[in-house]
Write a protein that holds these residues in place. Structure first.
Motif, PDB file in Angstrom:
ATOM      1  N   PRO A 315       0.814  -1.218   0.000  1.00  0.00           N
ATOM      2  CA  PRO A 315       0.000   0.000   0.000  1.00  0.00           C
ATOM      3  C   PRO A 315       0.845   1.266   0.000  1.00  0.00           C
ATOM      4  O   PRO A 315       1.902   1.330   0.613  1.00  0.00           O
ATOM      5  N   THR A 316       0.328   2.267  -0.707  1.00  0.00           N
ATOM      6  CA  THR A 316       1.056   3.535  -0.815  1.00  0.00           C
ATOM      7  C   THR A 316       0.167   4.675  -0.310  1.00  0.00           C
ATOM      8  O   THR A 316      -0.136   4.735   0.865  1.00  0.00           O
ATOM      9  N   GLY A 317      -0.250   5.583  -1.185  1.00  0.00           N
ATOM     10  CA  GLY A 317      -0.991   6.749  -0.723  1.00  0.00           C
ATOM     11  C   GLY A 317      -2.390   6.419  -0.235  1.00  0.00           C
ATOM     12  O   GLY A 317      -2.909   5.320  -0.421  1.00  0.00           O
ATOM     13  N   LEU A 318      -3.020   7.414   0.394  1.00  0.00           N
ATOM     14  CA  LEU A 318      -4.403   7.326   0.855  1.00  0.00           C
ATOM     15  C   LEU A 318      -5.144   8.593   0.436  1.00  0.00           C
ATOM     16  O   LEU A 318      -4.566   9.676   0.393  1.00  0.00           O
ATOM     17  N   MET A 319      -6.445   8.441   0.164  1.00  0.00           N
ATOM     18  CA  MET A 319      -7.280   9.589  -0.158  1.00  0.00           C
ATOM     19  C   MET A 319      -8.732   9.229   0.123  1.00  0.00           C
ATOM     20  O   MET A 319      -9.165   8.120  -0.178  1.00  0.00           O
ATOM     21  N   ILE A 320      -9.479  10.154   0.709  1.00  0.00           N
ATOM     22  CA  ILE A 320     -10.931  10.044   0.785  1.00  0.00           C
ATOM     23  C   ILE A 320     -11.490  11.068  -0.185  1.00  0.00           C
ATOM     24  O   ILE A 320     -11.287  12.275  -0.015  1.00  0.00           O
ATOM     25  N   ASN A 332     -15.577   7.665  -0.602  1.00  0.00           N
ATOM     26  CA  ASN A 332     -14.837   6.402  -0.706  1.00  0.00           C
ATOM     27  C   ASN A 332     -13.363   6.612  -0.348  1.00  0.00           C
ATOM     28  O   ASN A 332     -12.795   7.674  -0.599  1.00  0.00           O
ATOM     29  N   LEU A 333     -12.781   5.582   0.211  1.00  0.00           N
ATOM     30  CA  LEU A 333     -11.345   5.573   0.504  1.00  0.00           C
ATOM     31  C   LEU A 333     -10.600   4.953  -0.672  1.00  0.00           C
ATOM     32  O   LEU A 333     -10.997   3.908  -1.194  1.00  0.00           O
ATOM     33  N   PHE A 334      -9.508   5.597  -1.087  1.00  0.00           N
ATOM     34  CA  PHE A 334      -8.637   5.064  -2.124  1.00  0.00           C
ATOM     35  C   PHE A 334      -7.284   4.737  -1.501  1.00  0.00           C
ATOM     36  O   PHE A 334      -6.737   5.533  -0.724  1.00  0.00           O
ATOM     37  N   VAL A 335      -6.750   3.569  -1.864  1.00  0.00           N
ATOM     38  CA  VAL A 335      -5.462   3.094  -1.362  1.00  0.00           C
ATOM     39  C   VAL A 335      -4.601   2.713  -2.568  1.00  0.00           C
ATOM     40  O   VAL A 335      -5.043   1.942  -3.419  1.00  0.00           O
ATOM     41  N   GLY A 336      -3.395   3.257  -2.652  1.00  0.00           N
ATOM     42  CA  GLY A 336      -2.500   2.888  -3.739  1.00  0.00           C
ATOM     43  C   GLY A 336      -1.912   1.504  -3.534  1.00  0.00           C
ATOM     44  O   GLY A 336      -1.835   0.992  -2.412  1.00  0.00           O
ATOM     45  N   SER A 337      -1.491   0.886  -4.637  1.00  0.00           N
ATOM     46  CA  SER A 337      -0.890  -0.445  -4.583  1.00  0.00           C
ATOM     47  C   SER A 337       0.332  -0.499  -5.487  1.00  0.00           C
ATOM     48  O   SER A 337       0.270  -0.100  -6.650  1.00  0.00           O
ATOM     49  N   GLY A 338       1.450  -0.974  -4.936  1.00  0.00           N
ATOM     50  CA  GLY A 338       2.654  -1.154  -5.724  1.00  0.00           C
ATOM     51  C   GLY A 338       2.666  -2.468  -6.490  1.00  0.00           C
ATOM     52  O   GLY A 338       3.125  -2.543  -7.623  1.00  0.00           O
ATOM     53  N   ARG A 339       2.166  -3.521  -5.862  1.00  0.00           N
ATOM     54  CA  ARG A 339       2.043  -4.828  -6.513  1.00  0.00           C
ATOM     55  C   ARG A 339       1.196  -5.704  -5.602  1.00  0.00           C
ATOM     56  O   ARG A 339       1.080  -5.456  -4.397  1.00  0.00           O
ATOM     57  N   GLU A 350      -6.892   0.725  -5.056  1.00  0.00           N
ATOM     58  CA  GLU A 350      -7.983   0.052  -4.367  1.00  0.00           C
ATOM     59  C   GLU A 350      -9.010   1.106  -3.957  1.00  0.00           C
ATOM     60  O   GLU A 350      -8.659   2.140  -3.383  1.00  0.00           O
ATOM     61  N   ARG A 351     -10.282   0.843  -4.275  1.00  0.00           N
ATOM     62  CA  ARG A 351     -11.379   1.719  -3.836  1.00  0.00           C
ATOM     63  C   ARG A 351     -12.216   0.954  -2.824  1.00  0.00           C
ATOM     64  O   ARG A 351     -12.659  -0.164  -3.077  1.00  0.00           O
ATOM     65  N   VAL A 352     -12.418   1.572  -1.650  1.00  0.00           N
ATOM     66  CA  VAL A 352     -13.128   0.913  -0.559  1.00  0.00           C
ATOM     67  C   VAL A 352     -14.319   1.776  -0.159  1.00  0.00           C
ATOM     68  O   VAL A 352     -14.179   2.975   0.081  1.00  0.00           O
ATOM     69  N   VAL A 353     -15.493   1.141  -0.075  1.00  0.00           N
ATOM     70  CA  VAL A 353     -16.714   1.814   0.366  1.00  0.00           C
ATOM     71  C   VAL A 353     -16.938   1.452   1.827  1.00  0.00           C
ATOM     72  O   VAL A 353     -16.999   0.268   2.184  1.00  0.00           O
TER      73      VAL A 353
END
Length: 403
Positions: A315-320, A332-339, A350-353
């Motif tokens: 996981p990398t960055g975060l954003m709502i 929604n919460l967004f989470v970055g992914s490196g692999r 990744e988008r999380v509700v």
């Protein structure tokens, strides 16, 4: 595999267990024509490449005028001029007078993250974390080098910085990534890495912690460890491994982090003052050779993560998201992914509700068709989403509705 260092346990990193050369998915060669994808709820997004070929990009931050700051880890800052408008142009020159380490290894030294003061439009203050190379103890035989994490503040005007000052400095450590975020009350949160040994559980240092400071670097009087003997008063929470995501929700003031487990056990946590998040004694992850890391992932007094990934997503960055351009994604919460699952070329978003009390409802994976490592992302002043990828082309992408 473990090695003992000064009475503590050092986890040997992934590269000690080399992957077969044929594992991985070839990255897409990014082209100038926009990509169009369907998504589960927004139904139709367009992804455009704005600029490429940065040097190890790690973080982005929007300025009030729509210019985009891009951190080149270990190198300095670049500016993508008028990133929200047609014809955005990368400034060919880096931000002048930015500190750069003299050491030639760039994985974890130099600048890490950058944040603007809430009143940047008036005072032009920026904050950044900086790993300064430091001597390595002779007893440490790992592959990692040592650095001192420093929180720095400076003025950014006319493409150069001035009045650089250090607000907080830690001791020598095998430091990794860090992130910055301002709270609704103007307090500054800082994440620090604490992957090795018991350092994340020790309260006399700043590593493996979420820190909370006033904007001048002083300690808020209501921090949870103020006045506690042997504890660093800057600590807000502890027991963290390697934190590459941090956000303060603009609507609620909730603080969330994203941290890497070793091999699986990646987490997003709701950060509570004084709380212990368990590393390295409690984890959902495994060692890099596949063996169990901890007998139990949780225990009384250990905070339960909001989200866990098994296997890892790096996981990398975060954003709502709180804009209007993607109405189905609002909140929604967004989470970055490196692999994903230790397979190169499988990163994305990744988008999380969530429900109002952070109960997970749904997850969706975005941008995987591009096979890029997502390093950071941000909501622009135009309500669109901007993403920076790390390897092999190191690009800034813009996501917008396709219709």
């Amino acid at each position: 595999m473990k090695k003992s260092i000064a009475g503590s346990t050092l986890l040997i990193p992934a590269m000690a267990f080399a992957q077969p050369a044929d594992i991985g998915i070839a990255p897409v060669a990014l082209h100038s024509e926009p990509y169009v994808f369907d998504t589960a709820e927004q139904h139709g997004i367009k992804v455009t490449v704005l600029a490429k070929d940065f040097d190890r990009p790690f973080a982005i931050e929007f300025m009030p005028d729509g210019d985009l700051l891009i951190v080149e880890r270990g190198k300095g800052l670049r500016i993508l001029r008028q990133a929200t408008k047609p014809g955005a142009q990368l400034d060919p020159q880096p931000v002048a007078d930015f500190p750069v380490p003299t050491d030639d290894w760039t994985f974890s030294v130099g600048v890490q993250d950058v944040a603007l003061h809430p009143d940047f439009a008036r005072n032009h203050l920026i904050y950044f974390t900086y790993n300064e190379p430091a001597p390595k103890p002779a007893s440490d035989t790992s592959i990692y080098r040592y650095a001192r994490l420093t929180l720095m503040r400076a003025k950014l005007e006319d493409g150069r910085i001035s009045n650089v000052e250090s607000l907080l400095t830690g001791g020598p450590s095998a430091a990794l990534g860090s992130r910055l975020a301002f709270g609704k009350d103007g307090k500054l949160f800082v994440t620090t890495g604490g992957a090795f040994g018991e350092i994340a559980q020790e309260l006399d240092n700043i590593y493996g912690k979420v820190l909370r400071l006033n904007d001048d670097g002083s300690i808020p009087s209501d921090n949870p460890f103020v006045g506690r003997e042997g504890a660093n008063p800057a600590i807000y929470s502890y027991g963290h491994r390697d934190q590459h995501g941090l956000i303060v929700d603009a609507a609620t003031g909730a603080v969330l982090n994203a941290e890497h487990g070793p091999n699986g056990g990646d987490e997003v946590n709701l950060i509570r003052p004084g709380a212990n998040y368990g590393w390295p004694r409690y984890s959902y992850g495994r060692q890099y050779d596949g063996t169990h890391l901890a007998e139990m992932p949780l225990a009384p007094g250990i905070e339960k993560p909001l989200l866990v990934w098994l296997p890892s997503i790096a996981p990398t960055g975060l954003m709502i998201y709180d804009g209007d351009r993607f109405p189905k994604w609002k909140g929604n919460l967004f989470v970055g992914s490196g692999r994903r699952g230790e397979i190169p070329g499988t990163g994305g978003l990744e988008r999380v509700v969530f429900s109002p009390d952070f109960g997970e409802l749904r997850r969706e994976t975005l941008l995987t068709d591009l096979h890029q490592r997502v390093r950071d992302f941000a909501q622009g002043p135009d309500g669109l989403i901007y993403v920076v990828t790390d390897g092999p082309e190191n690009a800034v992408l813009r996501i917008e509705p396709s219709q």
